[in-house]
Every structure is written in C-alpha cells, then in structure tokens.
Design a protein around this motif. Sequence first.
Motif, PDB file in Angstrom:
ATOM      1  N   GLU A  49       0.817  -1.210   0.000  1.00  0.00           N
ATOM      2  CA  GLU A  49       0.000   0.000   0.000  1.00  0.00           C
ATOM      3  C   GLU A  49       0.854   1.265   0.000  1.00  0.00           C
ATOM      4  OE1 GLU A  49      -2.562  -0.632   3.368  1.00  0.00           O
ATOM      5  OE2 GLU A  49      -4.173  -1.315   2.058  1.00  0.00           O
ATOM      6  N   ALA A  50       1.996   1.203   0.671  1.00  0.00           N
ATOM      7  CA  ALA A  50       2.868   2.374   0.684  1.00  0.00           C
ATOM      8  C   ALA A  50       3.367   2.681  -0.725  1.00  0.00           C
ATOM      9  CB  ALA A  50       4.046   2.143   1.634  1.00  0.00           C
ATOM     10  N   ASP A  51       3.698   1.670  -1.475  1.00  0.00           N
ATOM     11  CA  ASP A  51       4.159   1.892  -2.849  1.00  0.00           C
ATOM     12  C   ASP A  51       3.026   2.436  -3.716  1.00  0.00           C
ATOM     13  OD1 ASP A  51       6.307   1.707  -4.780  1.00  0.00           O
ATOM     14  OD2 ASP A  51       5.040   0.189  -5.752  1.00  0.00           O
ATOM     15  N   ILE A  52       1.808   1.955  -3.456  1.00  0.00           N
ATOM     16  CA  ILE A  52       0.650   2.477  -4.188  1.00  0.00           C
ATOM     17  C   ILE A  52       0.488   3.971  -3.905  1.00  0.00           C
ATOM     18  CG2 ILE A  52      -1.868   2.391  -4.375  1.00  0.00           C
ATOM     19  CD1 ILE A  52      -1.685  -0.599  -3.818  1.00  0.00           C
ATOM     20  N   VAL A  53       0.635   4.338  -2.650  1.00  0.00           N
ATOM     21  CA  VAL A  53       0.521   5.749  -2.282  1.00  0.00           C
ATOM     22  C   VAL A  53       1.566   6.586  -3.007  1.00  0.00           C
ATOM     23  CG1 VAL A  53       0.839   7.378  -0.382  1.00  0.00           C
ATOM     24  CG2 VAL A  53      -0.559   5.332  -0.048  1.00  0.00           C
ATOM     25  N   ARG A  54       2.795   6.069  -3.085  1.00  0.00           N
ATOM     26  CA  ARG A  54       3.856   6.797  -3.796  1.00  0.00           C
ATOM     27  C   ARG A  54       3.439   7.059  -5.236  1.00  0.00           C
ATOM     28  NH1 ARG A  54       7.658   5.409  -7.183  1.00  0.00           N
ATOM     29  NH2 ARG A  54       7.217   3.186  -6.945  1.00  0.00           N
ATOM     30  N   GLN A  55       2.866   6.018  -5.860  1.00  0.00           N
ATOM     31  CA  GLN A  55       2.445   6.165  -7.243  1.00  0.00           C
ATOM     32  C   GLN A  55       1.276   7.150  -7.363  1.00  0.00           C
ATOM     33  OE1 GLN A  55       3.808   4.825  -9.924  1.00  0.00           O
ATOM     34  NE2 GLN A  55       5.367   3.644  -8.832  1.00  0.00           N
ATOM     35  N   LEU A  56       0.345   7.069  -6.437  1.00  0.00           N
ATOM     36  CA  LEU A  56      -0.819   7.944  -6.516  1.00  0.00           C
ATOM     37  C   LEU A  56      -0.434   9.417  -6.384  1.00  0.00           C
ATOM     38  CD1 LEU A  56      -3.443   5.988  -4.369  1.00  0.00           C
ATOM     39  CD2 LEU A  56      -3.246   6.088  -6.861  1.00  0.00           C
ATOM     40  N   PHE A  57       0.614   9.708  -5.633  1.00  0.00           N
ATOM     41  CA  PHE A  57       1.072  11.088  -5.461  1.00  0.00           C
ATOM     42  C   PHE A  57       2.133  11.481  -6.488  1.00  0.00           C
ATOM     43  CE2 PHE A  57      -1.018  10.610  -1.404  1.00  0.00           C
ATOM     44  CZ  PHE A  57      -1.434  11.893  -1.069  1.00  0.00           C
ATOM     45  N   GLY A  58       2.483  10.523  -7.366  1.00  0.00           N
ATOM     46  CA  GLY A  58       3.493  10.824  -8.368  1.00  0.00           C
ATOM     47  C   GLY A  58       4.837  11.140  -7.766  1.00  0.00           C
ATOM     48  N   ALA A  59       5.139  10.540  -6.617  1.00  0.00           N
ATOM     49  CA  ALA A  59       6.383  10.835  -5.915  1.00  0.00           C
ATOM     50  C   ALA A  59       7.470   9.850  -6.303  1.00  0.00           C
ATOM     51  CB  ALA A  59       6.160  10.773  -4.408  1.00  0.00           C
ATOM     52  N   ALA A  60       8.704  10.327  -6.295  1.00  0.00           N
ATOM     53  CA  ALA A  60       9.841   9.461  -6.605  1.00  0.00           C
ATOM     54  C   ALA A  60      10.176   8.574  -5.418  1.00  0.00           C
ATOM     55  CB  ALA A  60      11.057  10.307  -6.998  1.00  0.00           C
ATOM     56  N   ASP A  61       9.864   9.051  -4.228  1.00  0.00           N
ATOM     57  CA  ASP A  61      10.179   8.262  -3.038  1.00  0.00           C
ATOM     58  C   ASP A  61       9.170   8.623  -1.954  1.00  0.00           C
ATOM     59  OD1 ASP A  61      11.392   6.442  -1.442  1.00  0.00           O
ATOM     60  OD2 ASP A  61      13.370   7.399  -1.450  1.00  0.00           O
ATOM     61  N   LEU A  62       9.212   7.814  -0.880  1.00  0.00           N
ATOM     62  CA  LEU A  62       8.231   7.934   0.181  1.00  0.00           C
ATOM     63  C   LEU A  62       8.945   8.099   1.512  1.00  0.00           C
ATOM     64  CD1 LEU A  62       5.080   7.671   0.073  1.00  0.00           C
ATOM     65  CD2 LEU A  62       5.378   5.345   0.916  1.00  0.00           C
ATOM     66  N   ASP A  63       8.382   8.926   2.361  1.00  0.00           N
ATOM     67  CA  ASP A  63       8.915   9.083   3.709  1.00  0.00           C
ATOM     68  C   ASP A  63       8.936   7.697   4.363  1.00  0.00           C
ATOM     69  OD1 ASP A  63       9.271   9.645   6.493  1.00  0.00           O
ATOM     70  OD2 ASP A  63       8.464  11.663   6.180  1.00  0.00           O
ATOM     71  N   PRO A  64      10.097   7.190   4.800  1.00  0.00           N
ATOM     72  CA  PRO A  64      10.174   5.827   5.338  1.00  0.00           C
ATOM     73  C   PRO A  64       9.319   5.610   6.583  1.00  0.00           C
ATOM     74  CG  PRO A  64      12.222   7.047   5.712  1.00  0.00           C
ATOM     75  CD  PRO A  64      11.417   7.852   4.772  1.00  0.00           C
ATOM     76  N   ARG A  65       8.954   6.676   7.293  1.00  0.00           N
ATOM     77  CA  ARG A  65       8.122   6.515   8.497  1.00  0.00           C
ATOM     78  C   ARG A  65       6.749   5.944   8.165  1.00  0.00           C
ATOM     79  NH1 ARG A  65       8.410  12.434  10.974  1.00  0.00           N
ATOM     80  NH2 ARG A  65       8.371  12.892   8.712  1.00  0.00           N
ATOM     81  N   MET A  66       6.310   6.146   6.930  1.00  0.00           N
ATOM     82  CA  MET A  66       4.975   5.681   6.555  1.00  0.00           C
ATOM     83  C   MET A  66       4.922   4.156   6.424  1.00  0.00           C
ATOM     84  SD  MET A  66       4.056   8.718   3.852  1.00  0.00           S
ATOM     85  CE  MET A  66       2.556   7.934   3.300  1.00  0.00           C
ATOM     86  N   ARG A  67       6.072   3.487   6.484  1.00  0.00           N
ATOM     87  CA  ARG A  67       6.115   2.034   6.415  1.00  0.00           C
ATOM     88  C   ARG A  67       6.302   1.420   7.804  1.00  0.00           C
ATOM     89  NH1 ARG A  67       7.039   0.434   1.025  1.00  0.00           N
ATOM     90  NH2 ARG A  67       7.699   2.141  -0.344  1.00  0.00           N
ATOM     91  N   ARG A  68       6.288   2.295   8.853  1.00  0.00           N
ATOM     92  CA  ARG A  68       6.552   1.790  10.206  1.00  0.00           C
ATOM     93  C   ARG A  68       5.481   2.297  11.164  1.00  0.00           C
ATOM     94  NH1 ARG A  68      11.900   3.883   8.925  1.00  0.00           N
ATOM     95  NH2 ARG A  68      11.555   5.587  10.411  1.00  0.00           N
ATOM     96  N   ASP A  69       5.421   1.626  12.328  1.00  0.00           N
ATOM     97  CA  ASP A  69       4.537   2.106  13.395  1.00  0.00           C
ATOM     98  C   ASP A  69       5.027   3.486  13.843  1.00  0.00           C
ATOM     99  OD1 ASP A  69       2.719   0.041  13.604  1.00  0.00           O
ATOM    100  OD2 ASP A  69       3.980  -1.134  14.965  1.00  0.00           O
TER     101      ASP A  69
END
Length: 929
Positions: A111-131
């Motif tokens: 889901e985190a990768d999907i979010v990256r794609q939906l926002f057209g971002a090259a990368d994602l804040d790593p905190r969004m993959r953790r508690d």
Amino acid sequence: MGTTVPELDQRVLTGLLSTRLTRTKGRRLVLVHGKYADGPEEFTVPVADGERRKVRVTHTTSVLGLTDAWQAHLNAVGTDLLVVTTDVRGEQLSLDLLGEMVRSQVIAVDEADIVRQLFGAADLDPRMRRDPWLWLPTALISAEPVDGWPQRGAVLTLDAAMRALVGVRLGLESVFDEGVSVDVDALLAWSRTPGGPERFAALPEAEQQGIADWLAQSAGEAAPLLLRLALNGRGAEATALGVLASVMTGDAASADAAVALGTLFGMVGFRPSELRAYARAVEGTLTRWIGEAAGRGPQSEQARQQVLDVLAQADRLADSAHLTAELADNPFLPSGFQARLHRFAEVLSEGPQAAQTAWEHVREHRLAAVFWPQRVELARMAVRLRHWLDTPQPVLSSVDQAVHAHVADWGWVDRALAHLWVGGADAEPELARAYRTVHEAARRRRAALDEAFAAELGPWTQHAGTAESGRAQLVEDVLRRVAVKLAAPGKRPPLVLVLDGMNSAVAAQLGEELTGAGRWSELAAGGRRAAFVAMVPSVPVISRATLLCGQPAMGGEEVEKEGFAAFWRQHQRTACLFHKSDIAGSAGHPLDPRLVAAIASDAVVGVVLNALAESLDHGQQSALADWTVNKVKYLPELLNSARGQGRPVVLVSAHGHVLDRTGPGTPLLAAEGVEAARWRTGTAAAEGEVVLAGPRVLENRGRVTVPWSEEIRYSPRKAGYHGGASLAEMTVPVLVLAPSADSAPAGWSELPRESIQPSWWEADHGQSPPPDAGVTQPTKNTATAKPNTRPPEGERTTDEAVEVPAVGADPVQSATLPTLGRQVVDTKIYGRQGVFVRMAPPRKAVAAVIDHLDAAGGTLSLPAVLAAFIAAGGRKNTKADGLVTQLTRLLNVEGYEIVSLIDSRTRVRLNRETLREQFELPRGNEGST
C-alpha cells in the motif's frame, strides 16, 4: 498460506493496477494476494497516456476455481483484464497459468508503494512504512479524491501526506499547500460546518487517533480536545465551549465551575493544561474574527455575525450551566460586557478615579470597540464629567475670560452633556440613573456659570462696542482679526464657512476630527482658539449679518452678500458669498460650478451652511449630540475643494445653540412681548432671564429680555434653540484650518492638540497633563476666588486666574538634579551622536523636547513637540518631520527605537526606559519631571 488475508477494495486494486499495467506486455491475468470485498465486479483503471483498461474482478480460494475463472474470461466478450484475488500460493499454479499472469506470480499488495504512485512521488517518507503510521497508506488510498492526489514529484513527506489526508477527511482542501498552516482557526471553522464533525466521527478509530495526534503537533494542544468534542456531537458548540473554558484558567476557578464545565463538555476527559490551551486557542481565534469584523464590506459583516452567533451561544450555554456569574469578567461574552457596565454604574458616583478604572475595564472588553463603540463613548463622556466635577469650582471674571473659557473648557463640558442627555435614554435603568446623576450635577454647575455670565453680560452690553469691549472680541471683528490676516498679499485667500448655530461643543468635535491624522493644521494667534461674542439677541438675522458685514447689521441674504463684498472691497479684495440655494450642483456635481470656480479664483469666498440650524428646527435630538464632518451637508466637499486650491478655511458661527432638555409636557414660559423661542421685548425679567440693553442689541430699540437658563423657551418645542444669553449661544468659536502650517500668518502658529483639549478630557491616559502650548486657560483644573473689588472692565485680563505652564517653560525639576532632558544632552554618548548630525539643534531645545515628552507620559502631538522645540530656542523655520528625523539620529542609539512617530505619523513617542538605558542614566524618577 496463513488463515488471514488482507481485504482489498476497488481503490486499492486501482492503485495497484495503475502501477503494474505499464509492464503487462499484453498479459491479461493478474493474481493478487488478498480478498476483494464490497466492490463492483467490473470497472476501468488508468494506464499510461490517459488510456484506460476495462477490468473484471473475482475472488477464489482454489487452483480449480482460478482455472475456471480464467477460462470463463477467455470466452467472455469485451473484458480486457481479469483480476483474481486469492490466497493460493504461486507454487501451486500450473505453467500455462503462470505464462498468462502479469509478472508470472501472485502479487502482494504494497500500500505504501501504491501511495507513492498515486502522489506521483519518486520516493516515500520511510516513516509511513513503520509504526505508528502503518494505518496511513490505507487511509490515503481510501481517501483519494476523484481527480486524484496532488502530484509531488519528489519525496512524499509524512507532513505532506497528512495535510492531504486532513484536507479530504475534514473538508479543508486549502491545507493541501505546504505554505498554508493547519491551525485551530481552520479547525474551529470546520467544527461549525454542516456534516464536518460527522465525517470525522465515521472514520476508523486508528485513523481518528492518527489525525488527532498529528494535529496536536501541527495545530497545537487544543486540536485533540476539539476533535473529541466533534466525536461527541459537540462540534457545533466547540468554539462557544472554548470561551467558557476560560472559567478554569483564572485564579478564581472553583470545583463547582469545574463540574459544570465538565457537564457542558459532555464529560469528555481532559487535562487542565489541555483545557487552558484550548481556551487560549479559541480566544486567539475570536480575536482574529473580531479584527475582521472591524473592517467594511460583506466579509466583515459575515465575521460580525459569526462572532455574535458564537458568543450568544456561549452565553446560553453558560446560563444553562449556571456559570454566568463565574464568567462575569470574561472579556468576550456579551454578558461580561453588561457586567462591566453594571460595575461602572455602581462606582460612577464614587469619584473620578473609581469611575475611570471601571470605564477602562469596560473599554478593554474585546467586543467593545467593534460592536458597542457608542456605549463605550457614552460611558467615557460620563467619566469626563466626573473628572470635571472634581476640579475646583470655576469662576468668571469678565465677558472675554468667560467666552475664552467656554471655548477652551466649558464647551467641552457641553459636548459631554449633550452626549449623555441624548445617548443615555436607552441605557439599562441602573446605568441610566447613574448617567442622570452625573448629568444633573454637571448641569447645575454649568447653569451657575451661565448665571454668572449673564451677570457680567448685563453691564458689559450697555457700552460694549468695537472701541470699548473690555478686551472681548466681537462677532463683527471676526473677518478683520482672522480672515484678513489670512488674506495677506501673496497668500491664497481663505474660504469662510459659516456653520449656522455651531456652538463650542460642536466646534470641539469638528476640530478634533478635522485635525486628526494630519488632515488639517489648526492655526491661531496667541496659542489658543479665538472666541468672539455674538450680538443680542443671538439670532442669524442679527448676529450672522453682523459677522458677514464686519459691522453691526440686521437683514437676510441680500444684506449679507452686499455687506460681505463691501467689507472685502475695503481691504482691496473681491469677494462673493453663497447661501443654501447657491451651493448645490447638478447631477454628478455636488457643488454648483459657480461656487467651484469662485474657490479656484483669487476672490475671498464665503459659504453659509444651514445643516445644524435646520436640525434644531426639524431634526431629532440624537443627531445634535454627535456632529461629525459628514453630517454637515456640503462640508466635506467644500473642505476638499479648499484643500485642492491650497486655501485656508475659517470655520465660524455667528452664534451657538442650546439643546432642548425639557420633557414633552413642559409648559412654555408665560411672558409678554415674545418674539422668538429665546428672546422677547418685555422688560420684566423672570428667574432665569436677564434684561440686556445697549449698542449690542439691535432689536426693540436696543433693549430685550433673554433667558440665560437653557430650560426656558417661549415657543413650541424643537430639538434646540438660539437667541438667548447662555454661554453656549453667545460664544462664537473660530477654527482656522490650513492644508499645512506653512501658511500661518506672522505671529500665528499651529495649535497642538494638547493646547486645545482640557486636561480633564483625556484623563484616561493615566498620566500628568501635558504642558500647554502657551495658552492661558483660566478655568482648566483650578479657579481663583472671585475678588470683592475688581478693576474696571476694560482693565481686567484673564491673568486673574491660574495659568497653565506654557510649552518651552522649564518643567518642574528636582532641587538637586537636572531634568531628564538635560541629563541626556550632557552625556558623552549624546556628544558622540551629535557628530553625525549635520547642523545639530541646540542642546537646550532638544532637552526641552525630551522634558515635555517626559511630562506628557511619553507621547505628544507633532505640533506640541515643535512648539516646545521652538520655545526653547530651536530654529523657528524647523519642520516637524525634519525635527523628528534629527531627534531619531541623536537619540536612537545603536538602532534602538527611543523616538518614533505613531498614530499615522501624527504623534511622537519617547521610550523613556530605553532612553535611560542607552544613555546610561539612573533608573527610577531621578531627575525626571
């Protein structure tokens, strides 16, 4: 395979497919680990370049079911892609199926990768993959708006993701932009939107908690409590409840108040610090709303209504919880304003200082200035009268002294009395009684002055003329003593505006408005406003004709026009006079073209304005207590025209007026020889009347009976009257206005505001009265006992009374230490500063400016500062702005703002503490005035 699989919906699958279909290479089968629930079986998904593919979704838990689904898909018509959600492992699949599958494997949802794609971002804040943010990708996928998320292009930060989520979930799309703050203002506005809190309440618990935690960090500690109120169905009352929360923030907070407040909050658990933060946040929001309400236009009106709605709701809630008494001192609640007025009414009779303190408390209420300025001003007028009543009993020594005192002091009393009379009628009973008590006390004192004036006027009138007036200036001398000086060769001639019936009270208000914010400079000779004595009886047909002809005269418009032109011919000037029928222009032109042309010419121009006199005859009393410039028909247009032509203006009246203060049923005074409302020919004077005879009387062969008491009238009731012998009717105030002080005739100067207002008028500053600009003001603050033996009328002067020190005089100082100003200019630091100032002013003059600012509490008007400077030896041709510039260079050490211009650059402020610190002077009052 585990027993649980993730539940997938259409949004998750759409996001997943959007990221995978660009690499399908013509394959038509997608296996996804999970379970599809509660969604349509067919829909389309976007792929590259705006293309969309039609998708069919099914779920199966076995290899056989998967094979059947694929075969059915091959036989179907019109479906492009089959998506199967399943818990089957990849190694269980046959090779022929693997060959048809995208990526030849069962795809796990990231889901985190999907979010990256939906926002057209090259990368994602790593905190969004953790508690504790694992809930966020799911929430972002679920909340995606119809037109998609804003495209980031770089790293999608946690903060940007939360802004986007909050914007959609709470309906705050404006916070999408990172430059827009997510504050309590926005949240409070959201809490009042229909359906807003309900949308938040419908979110999953993990998402609610996550949004609340993030808002606590970005919007402050008040945000979680606001959200909890929304969850408990109290969102529409959240702002009002925040106002009431202040009951727990003061020193007087009680246990009973805490219980009542907890009940209002729906028993929502909160920490005391959280409650205090919430109360502060709500007060800050209300303060901004009130600021918006102070403007003009639809948005301001909307803000006004919003503030009133919220605070009315808060008052209702307080009443329901029996918290009104506990919140009596709240600075926002309307009930708090009423409580302050109630306290003011209680102490008004106790003395000026108690009344002053109570009034300041009324003024400090946050709604006072915007919503109830008239009520605040009315209370202020009552306080001013209390201050005046606390001064020693004033006395009269001559007609001249009396009319000057009336312009300088007692006319301001009349101004306050008029406001209190017409403005106190709709006040609450207790407040109305308090106002009436002060009004009656001041009226008794003023009536005594009118009686004493009548006693002086009787013998004075018998012989008063231009040659023998006992130093008093007569109304026929206004043009000669004032207007002629302004019409000197090489100067633009004046515009003489005759405001019929203007008394000293109206002149005080108009002068205050016209000279405020640097609009006009008021000029005068001798450092004080001029005051002249009207003819008898004080009616237009006599006194106005005399004013405009420059000699005793009687008649109407034709007499005035001929006399005005003849007077100016004697002074080698052409002149023209305009009356009411000559002023109005055609459509789109407020002034008659002939009048406009005359003002643009080199002729002296006179205009008679009847607005005030007509209001006396036909208007409402309420209109007569508050005469602003815009209420005088044609006055703004005439003033603007004069300024545009660089003309000075002489604003004058031929006589004043008194208001009707009698009740509707008050009978007329039965008298013989009645000719008008305030004069008659009968010779027997009753109580409140005086018989006047002599060259000043042009009616009834030089002898009339007129009332000095404002309570007497001989004709049917009107809003006000003229013709009598009261100070208000007989005093002719003159205001000389100029676009700048540069046009002042020789011996004239600009009048500082401090020399015009009585010291008791601005007593609310809580400071010593500022030094006066060279004005002898015999009845301001003190009075002398009336002597038993007096010199002849013609030899008496205003020096019989106590004088106020003039600007330029040395302020009172310690016997051992120099003044603050002298201490400053004697320092080495001042000497070093002076090296960098070209043509530095004399030290004595700079010291005088500092001392007068110090004596005035730190602020003075520009004219007052300039007057103090020149009086102490400064260059006479110094400009006020230039002087301030020099003072800043001399005194603003190391860039500290010791001297500055405030109030639209019309007043000078001295920071005395910083001055002492920067010039290394002793602390406290040592050496200061």
